[in-house]
Write a protein that holds these residues in place. Structure first.
Motif, PDB file in Angstrom:
ATOM      1  N   ALA A 121     -22.727 -30.191 -26.635  1.00 56.51           N
ATOM      2  CA  ALA A 121     -22.158 -29.327 -26.789  1.00 56.51           C
ATOM      3  C   ALA A 121     -23.356 -28.665 -27.370  1.00 56.51           C
ATOM      4  O   ALA A 121     -23.423 -27.507 -28.049  1.00 56.51           O
ATOM      5  CB  ALA A 121     -21.289 -28.933 -27.816  1.00 56.51           C
ATOM      6  N   GLU A 122     -24.355 -29.482 -28.408  1.00 62.67           N
ATOM      7  CA  GLU A 122     -25.326 -29.482 -28.632  1.00 62.67           C
ATOM      8  C   GLU A 122     -26.843 -28.410 -27.980  1.00 62.67           C
ATOM      9  O   GLU A 122     -27.860 -28.706 -28.446  1.00 62.67           O
ATOM     10  CB  GLU A 122     -26.386 -30.783 -29.935  1.00 62.67           C
ATOM     11  CG  GLU A 122     -25.314 -30.508 -31.013  1.00 62.67           C
ATOM     12  CD  GLU A 122     -23.947 -31.091 -30.863  1.00 62.67           C
ATOM     13  OE1 GLU A 122     -23.818 -32.456 -30.137  1.00 62.67           O
ATOM     14  OE2 GLU A 122     -22.625 -31.063 -31.452  1.00 62.67           O
ATOM     15  N   GLN A 123     -26.531 -29.263 -26.907  1.00 62.87           N
ATOM     16  CA  GLN A 123     -27.436 -28.813 -25.704  1.00 62.87           C
ATOM     17  C   GLN A 123     -27.344 -27.786 -24.869  1.00 62.87           C
ATOM     18  O   GLN A 123     -27.905 -26.896 -24.325  1.00 62.87           O
ATOM     19  CB  GLN A 123     -28.124 -30.055 -24.402  1.00 62.87           C
ATOM     20  CG  GLN A 123     -28.994 -29.684 -24.108  1.00 62.87           C
ATOM     21  CD  GLN A 123     -29.414 -31.074 -22.325  1.00 62.87           C
ATOM     22  OE1 GLN A 123     -28.535 -31.827 -22.912  1.00 62.87           O
ATOM     23  NE2 GLN A 123     -30.070 -30.551 -22.293  1.00 62.87           N
ATOM     24  N   ALA A 124     -25.838 -27.564 -24.181  1.00 59.76           N
ATOM     25  CA  ALA A 124     -25.435 -26.642 -23.880  1.00 59.76           C
ATOM     26  C   ALA A 124     -24.276 -26.041 -24.354  1.00 59.76           C
ATOM     27  O   ALA A 124     -22.765 -26.716 -24.595  1.00 59.76           O
ATOM     28  CB  ALA A 124     -25.302 -26.965 -22.316  1.00 59.76           C
ATOM     29  N   ALA A 128     -28.383 -27.215 -15.806  1.00 59.47           N
ATOM     30  CA  ALA A 128     -29.684 -26.835 -15.915  1.00 59.47           C
ATOM     31  C   ALA A 128     -30.027 -27.305 -16.662  1.00 59.47           C
ATOM     32  O   ALA A 128     -30.863 -28.351 -16.927  1.00 59.47           O
ATOM     33  CB  ALA A 128     -30.057 -25.041 -16.560  1.00 59.47           C
ATOM     34  N   ALA A 129     -28.628 -27.208 -18.100  1.00 60.29           N
ATOM     35  CA  ALA A 129     -29.379 -28.321 -19.075  1.00 60.29           C
ATOM     36  C   ALA A 129     -28.541 -30.170 -18.060  1.00 60.29           C
ATOM     37  O   ALA A 129     -29.502 -31.120 -18.644  1.00 60.29           O
ATOM     38  CB  ALA A 129     -27.825 -28.606 -19.896  1.00 60.29           C
ATOM     39  N   LYS A 130     -28.217 -30.349 -17.481  1.00 61.97           N
ATOM     40  CA  LYS A 130     -28.119 -31.692 -16.870  1.00 61.97           C
ATOM     41  C   LYS A 130     -28.985 -31.801 -15.668  1.00 61.97           C
ATOM     42  O   LYS A 130     -29.830 -32.889 -16.083  1.00 61.97           O
ATOM     43  CB  LYS A 130     -26.475 -31.538 -15.998  1.00 61.97           C
ATOM     44  CG  LYS A 130     -26.552 -33.262 -15.583  1.00 61.97           C
ATOM     45  CD  LYS A 130     -25.104 -33.009 -14.397  1.00 61.97           C
ATOM     46  CE  LYS A 130     -24.724 -34.568 -13.796  1.00 61.97           C
ATOM     47  NZ  LYS A 130     -23.581 -34.409 -13.189  1.00 61.97           N
ATOM     48  N   ASN A 131     -29.774 -31.360 -15.191  1.00 65.42           N
ATOM     49  CA  ASN A 131     -30.676 -32.127 -14.090  1.00 65.42           C
ATOM     50  C   ASN A 131     -32.499 -31.846 -14.612  1.00 65.42           C
ATOM     51  O   ASN A 131     -33.156 -31.666 -14.201  1.00 65.42           O
ATOM     52  CB  ASN A 131     -31.182 -30.835 -12.972  1.00 65.42           C
ATOM     53  CG  ASN A 131     -29.065 -31.285 -12.030  1.00 65.42           C
ATOM     54  OD1 ASN A 131     -29.629 -32.427 -11.315  1.00 65.42           O
ATOM     55  ND2 ASN A 131     -28.669 -30.221 -12.469  1.00 65.42           N
ATOM     56  N   ASP A 133     -32.091 -26.544 -22.803  1.00 63.92           N
ATOM     57  CA  ASP A 133     -31.021 -25.745 -24.018  1.00 63.92           C
ATOM     58  C   ASP A 133     -30.536 -24.632 -24.033  1.00 63.92           C
ATOM     59  O   ASP A 133     -31.904 -23.747 -23.803  1.00 63.92           O
ATOM     60  CB  ASP A 133     -31.698 -25.789 -25.417  1.00 63.92           C
ATOM     61  CG  ASP A 133     -30.907 -25.357 -26.462  1.00 63.92           C
ATOM     62  OD1 ASP A 133     -30.561 -24.181 -26.904  1.00 63.92           O
ATOM     63  OD2 ASP A 133     -31.160 -26.518 -27.216  1.00 63.92           O
ATOM     64  N   ALA A 134     -29.327 -25.218 -23.156  1.00 64.24           N
ATOM     65  CA  ALA A 134     -28.473 -23.925 -22.462  1.00 64.24           C
ATOM     66  C   ALA A 134     -27.786 -23.122 -23.126  1.00 64.24           C
ATOM     67  O   ALA A 134     -26.643 -24.240 -23.296  1.00 64.24           O
ATOM     68  CB  ALA A 134     -28.967 -23.875 -20.901  1.00 64.24           C
ATOM     69  N   THR A 135     -27.730 -21.780 -22.719  1.00 66.02           N
ATOM     70  CA  THR A 135     -26.297 -21.056 -24.099  1.00 66.02           C
ATOM     71  C   THR A 135     -26.238 -19.813 -22.695  1.00 66.02           C
ATOM     72  O   THR A 135     -26.669 -18.753 -22.122  1.00 66.02           O
ATOM     73  CB  THR A 135     -27.296 -20.242 -24.588  1.00 66.02           C
ATOM     74  OG1 THR A 135     -27.741 -20.681 -25.468  1.00 66.02           O
ATOM     75  CG2 THR A 135     -26.040 -19.143 -24.907  1.00 66.02           C
ATOM     76  N   GLY A 136     -25.053 -19.830 -22.586  1.00 66.96           N
ATOM     77  CA  GLY A 136     -24.302 -18.886 -21.540  1.00 66.96           C
ATOM     78  C   GLY A 136     -23.270 -17.716 -22.203  1.00 66.96           C
ATOM     79  O   GLY A 136     -22.781 -17.729 -23.128  1.00 66.96           O
TER      80      GLY A 136
END
Length: 481
Positions: free
Chosen positions: A284-287, A252-255, A259-262
């Motif tokens: 790491a700031e984005q996901a 989701a972050a790459k494509n 801004d994704a958190t798991g």
């Protein structure tokens, strides 16, 4: 007699032979069971000396005292003697020696010829090496109704009352942490041997059943479907609860620029997921993947997109409404929540229940997948969600499990060398039986889009998700005057 069902021949799934389409015992009746729970204590109270002198409180005490014996008696009787749902498929009636080889002398003396073996007795003995399949595990399991019976055994009753019920009811933090980490921190190699490079432990999506899409294609299809159902846009704040090895977060972050958190409780998954994010060129700031209990998800920010894929089964049915309430509170008022979750059919058969007990004992301790679609929706609506769309992915999960099964067999030597023959047998059986169970509807996968049920919610924005009503026009139709 009505015509028997017709087998399919789609390259995309493991197609059942005719005998594999046989119906099992589904004779359980809630009204009969409830009547016994109420009536048997009444007769006991009425005719036993001393007890018959008591009043209503004595009766209530008798109900509580006899609840388990009555339950055991009814379930044992109806699972042993109840009839099949229908007889449209005539079973071959072969001796069980045609299907399995029993090496244990005591078991062989009890189960031979036309005497079918209880499935619980069979799989426990198979894991211990006391019984072998006469051929491919999946192929022999397709014919299981001709050599196995799905009745409640003493061992199943013991597990149900002493382990299954306490686990699915309590779901303490310590229990969840222990069970999740024992399961998912077993070793990344263990899972890669059947999940493949995507490391996704949830159902994929078939795009074309007339083709044999690879496991990676099925999972890529699913990732694309999820992100589109979320209407994911650059900068969206995405939360993935129960993110596994972090593949969706990285995707989701790459494509999509999210801004994704798991979130996962498993330490190995956390490390693997953060490495996967980094290896895909995402900062790491984005996901990021957080190792924490879902109950400890930080509340200092809200998310406009939330997803949970086959994690809700681990919450427990008593905590499930609180889990959904937590998601509601974390979601923006104009946000979207996509849940993928498993559930039993309402008109279940005893095979369904015994499979669920096996899964809870050997594969997913503490998990509860016996809720139906209506229950999931009622719980979500109860905390303020509205359903936008539902897709049923049971056959898609069957296709996914079949590919996992093939991968597992290919890696037998590696599995046995590190984890032993018993682990290989347990998971070969799990993957094969689950391929069947999900295909035949015993336990399916529901993919549901939710949003908050607020007057101001712009429901028209989700029109694009109503794909099932957008059939292509194949011919010109004439209006009716």
């Amino acid at each position: 007699m009505a015509n028997p069902p017709k087998p399919t021949s789609f390259p995309g799934i493991a197609n059942a032979p005719l005998v594999g389409l046989a119906e099992g015992n589904g004779a359980f009746n809630n009204y009969h069971y409830a009547a016994l729970v109420v009536v048997v204590p009444y007769f006991v109270k009425s005719f036993l000396p001393l007890v018959n002198r008591g009043g209503f409180r004595t009766y209530v005490f008798t109900v509580m005292l006899l609840f388990i014996p009555v339950t055991v008696g009814y379930w044992a009787a109806i699972s042993n003697f109840g009839g099949r749902v229908n007889q449209k498929v005539v079973l071959p009636g072969k001796d069980i020696e045609q299907y399995i080889t029993i090496k244990d002398a005591e078991l062989k003396a009890k189960y031979h010829g036309k005497e079918k073996i209880p499935m619980q007795v069979f799989h426990d003995a198979y894991f211990d090496g006391k019984i072998d399949f006469n051929g491919d595990v999946l192929e022999i399991l397709e014919q299981r109704h001709d050599w196995a019976k799905f009745n409640f055994t003493p061992e199943l009753f013991k597990f149900f009352f002493t382990k299954f019920l306490p686990d699915v009811i309590m779901h303490t933090r310590t229990q969840d942490e222990t069970q999740v980490r024992e399961h998912y921190d077993r070793g990344d190699d263990f899972y890669e041997w059947f999940l493949g490079p995507r490391m996704i432990y949830t159902s994929g999506v078939i795009r074309d059943p007339s083709q044999h899409e690879t496991l990676e294609q099925l999972q890529d299809n699913k990732l694309e479907v999820i992100c589109n159902k979320l209407d994911l846009q650059p900068g969206d704040r995405l939360l993935d609860i129960g993110c596994g090895w972090g593949t969706l977060v990285a995707y989701a972050a790459k494509n999509f620029g999210a801004d994704a958190t798991g979130v996962t409780l498993a330490k190995n998954q956390t490390a693997f997921g953060n490495n996967r994010i980094r290896d895909n060129g995402v900062s790491a700031e984005q996901a990021r993947i957080l190792c924490c209990d879902y109950r400890d998800i930080p509340t200092d920010r809200k998310f406009n997109k939330i997803v949970s894929l086959e994690m809700g089964e681990h919450v427990g049915f008593l905590r499930y409404p609180k889990f959904l309430q937590q998601i509601y509170n974390l979601l923006d008022d104009d946000g979207i929540f996509v849940m993928q979750i498993s559930g039993f059919r309402v008109q279940w058969q005893f095979e369904d229940l015994i499979w669920g007990m096996f899964m809870n004992k050997y594969v997913f301790p503490g998990a509860d997948a016996c809720r139906n679609l209506g229950w999931h929706i009622n719980c979500a609506e109860g905390v303020g969600f509205e359903v936008n769309n539902v897709d049923v992915l049971g056959v898609h999960y069957s296709a996914t499990l079949w590919r996992w099964y093939i991968n597992w067999l290919k890696n037998k030597e590696l599995v046995v060398a590190k984890y032993g023959e018993r682990w290989f047998r347990t998971w070969a059986f799990f993957l094969a039986w689950s391929t069947i169970v999900s295909r035949q509807g015993s336990c399916s996968i529901f993919q549901i889009i939710f949003h908050k049920n607020l007057n101001a919610y712009q429901r028209i924005d989700l029109h694009a998700n109503h794909v099932s009503i957008k059939y292509p026009r194949t011919k010109d139709l004439v209006s009716i005057n």
